[in-house]
Scaffold this active site. Structure first.
Site, PDB file in Angstrom:
ATOM      1  N   TYR A  76       0.821  -1.212   0.000  1.00  0.00           N
ATOM      2  CA  TYR A  76       0.000   0.000   0.000  1.00  0.00           C
ATOM      3  C   TYR A  76       0.856   1.264   0.000  1.00  0.00           C
ATOM      4  CZ  TYR A  76      -4.699  -1.898   0.761  1.00  0.00           C
ATOM      5  OH  TYR A  76      -5.909  -2.513   0.611  1.00  0.00           O
ATOM      6  N   LYS A 135       2.834 -15.300   2.519  1.00  0.00           N
ATOM      7  CA  LYS A 135       3.068 -16.051   1.276  1.00  0.00           C
ATOM      8  C   LYS A 135       4.570 -16.318   1.217  1.00  0.00           C
ATOM      9  CE  LYS A 135       1.569 -17.800  -2.670  1.00  0.00           C
ATOM     10  NZ  LYS A 135       0.689 -18.991  -2.731  1.00  0.00           N
ATOM     11  N   ASP A 157      -3.243 -18.262   0.546  1.00  0.00           N
ATOM     12  CA  ASP A 157      -4.251 -18.946  -0.275  1.00  0.00           C
ATOM     13  C   ASP A 157      -4.965 -20.017   0.547  1.00  0.00           C
ATOM     14  OD1 ASP A 157      -1.766 -20.177  -0.229  1.00  0.00           O
ATOM     15  OD2 ASP A 157      -1.832 -20.872  -2.305  1.00  0.00           O
ATOM     16  N   ASP A 192      -6.544  -6.858   3.987  1.00  0.00           N
ATOM     17  CA  ASP A 192      -7.641  -6.188   3.286  1.00  0.00           C
ATOM     18  C   ASP A 192      -8.549  -7.237   2.642  1.00  0.00           C
ATOM     19  OD1 ASP A 192      -9.115  -4.103   2.012  1.00  0.00           O
ATOM     20  OD2 ASP A 192      -8.035  -4.565   0.159  1.00  0.00           O
ATOM     21  N   ASP A 229     -12.551  -8.779   4.077  1.00  0.00           N
ATOM     22  CA  ASP A 229     -13.821  -8.752   3.329  1.00  0.00           C
ATOM     23  C   ASP A 229     -14.415 -10.154   3.269  1.00  0.00           C
ATOM     24  OD1 ASP A 229     -13.504  -6.022   2.743  1.00  0.00           O
ATOM     25  OD2 ASP A 229     -14.309  -6.291   0.716  1.00  0.00           O
TER      26      ASP A 229
HETATM   27  C1  IPM Z   1     -10.442  -1.091   3.740  1.00  0.00           C
HETATM   28  C2  IPM Z   1     -10.646  -0.463   2.401  1.00  0.00           C
HETATM   29  C3  IPM Z   1      -9.456   0.449   2.099  1.00  0.00           C
HETATM   30  C4  IPM Z   1      -8.214  -0.415   2.089  1.00  0.00           C
HETATM   31  C5  IPM Z   1      -9.574   1.257   0.797  1.00  0.00           C
HETATM   32  C6  IPM Z   1     -10.838   2.068   0.754  1.00  0.00           C
HETATM   33  C7  IPM Z   1      -8.365   2.123   0.584  1.00  0.00           C
HETATM   34  O1  IPM Z   1     -10.821  -1.439   1.431  1.00  0.00           O
HETATM   35  O2  IPM Z   1     -10.326  -0.345   4.736  1.00  0.00           O
HETATM   36  O3  IPM Z   1     -10.396  -2.312   3.838  1.00  0.00           O
HETATM   37  O4  IPM Z   1      -7.908  -1.045   1.069  1.00  0.00           O
HETATM   38  O5  IPM Z   1      -7.551  -0.480   3.112  1.00  0.00           O
HETATM   39 MG    MG Z   2     -10.970  -3.400   2.208  1.00  0.00          MG
END
Ligand code: IPM
Ligand code: MG
Length: 340
Positions: A137, A179, A210, A234, A238
């Site tokens: 990042y 990884k 993975d 990240d 999700d």
């Molecule tokens: C998160 C989001 C952010 C990230 C984006 C919006 C930059 O996806 O907080 O998980 O990738 O960290």
């Molecule tokens: Mg995210």
């Protein structure tokens, strides 16, 4: 004295769920709120996603509460143009928030709302500890003609401090995700986490990313702390969010070394498709308020009260559209406030 909180509604559904959060905060104590612009809203006003003034206002506060940034209006592939996400990354980096905590605990009432079977998620109670200010990042990136690159960089010190947070928060074990069969940064990561783990009682296991993605849906209840680098965290968070039934449920806390304020925000984005409809799920935002109360303001009782109120409201049948119901943001807020 009232706790000073900078509120950053941002874009899309952000202002709607922030208004809901302010209503809930009003029930929980005396807070001095100062609203500031971030993301697309700041780009429109100032041409940049985060101004120095707003960063300074956050530095001077006890905590910062952010709703969401981004939207199609500011989508661009031109690297010279500002992007809303830069506001978020600027806050994380500028406030030194290297530790991102994303607890995943499906509410009992939602065990049948997850795409996974109830038996699989029943005992799931895990915490993603994501490194937040390093890795790909923040490494050097560029575009040369038809070739682009992003660099992933980690120092031992960066890995060590996040590993310590992971062990501190673990109850059963730490699963460090990397990884290491491919990446040099992952091999360094593994070496440093091993070193930190050697001085701890909590068991440590290593897992390739993975495999971790697969295990998260095949046996999520096995995990306790998932300790991982910025981008893996990240993606995996999700995925883990869906265990709770909806991405609209997952809160997060971003913390530094304790000398400054933390940043608290839902994991989901600005959902531009439903912005303005009054139907956004405010529960991840309420969860983030609870994390702010717990980790940012040392108000554990109020944090627990809010989390229980959310669980009870869900138990009473509260469902926003993302959970298959038709409750509005306002109705969801009323239901939670009524249970406080
Ligand atoms: C998160 C989001 C952010 C990230 C984006 C919006 C930059 O996806 O907080 O998980 O990738 O960290
Ligand atoms: Mg995210």
């Amino acid at each position: 004295m009232a706790h000073r909180i900078v509120t950053l509604p941002g874009d899309g559904i952000g202002p709607e769920i922030m208004a809901a959060a302010e209503q809930v905060l009003g029930e929980l104590g005396d807070f001095q709120l100062e609203e500031q612009l971030v993301g697309g809203a700041s780009i429109d006003a100032h041409g940049t996603a985060l101004t120095d003034e707003v960063l300074d206002a956050c530095r001077g506060a006890d905590a910062a509460l952010l709703a969401a940034v981004g939207g199609p209006k500011w989508d661009t592939t031109d690297p010279a143009k500002p992007r809303p996400e830069q506001g978020l990354l600027g806050l994380r980096k500028g406030l030194g928030l290297f530790a991102n905590l994303r607890p995943v605990r499906p509410s009992p009432a939602l065990l049948d709302s997850s795409p996974l079977k109830r038996e699989l998620i029943e005992d799931t109670d895990l915490l993603v500890v994501r490194e937040l200010t390093g890795g790909i990042y923040f490494g050097e990136r560029g575009l040369n003609g038809d070739t682009a690159y992003d660099t992933c960089v980690y120092s031992e010190a960066e890995v060590e401090r996040i590993a310590r947070v992971g062990f501190e928060l673990a109850r059963r074990k730490v699963t460090s995700v990397d990884k290491a069969n491919i990446l040099e940064t992952s091999r360094l990561w593994r070496k440093v986490v091993d070193r930190v783990g050697a001085g701890e009682d909590t068991p440590l296991e290593h897992m390739l990313v993975d495999n971790a993605a697969m295990q998260l849906v095949s046996r999520p209840a096995e995990f306790d702390v998932i300790l991982t680098e910025n981008m893996f965290g990240d993606i995996l968070s999700d995925e883990a969010a869906m265990l709770t039934g909806s991405l609209g449920m997952l809160p997060s806390a971003s913390l530094g070394d304790g000398s400054g304020p933390g940043l608290f925000e839902p994991v989901h984005g600005s959902a531009p498709d439903i912005a303005g409809t009054g139907t956004a799920n405010p529960l991840a935002m309420f969860g983030s308020v609870a994390l702010m109360l717990r980790h940012g303001l040392a108000m554990e009782n109020e944090a627990t009260a809010l989390e229980s109120a959310v669980d009870r409201a869900l138990g009473d049948g509260l469902r926003t559209p993302d959970l298959g119901g038709d409750a509005t943001t306002e109705a969801a807020t009323r239901a939670v406030v009524a249970n406080l």
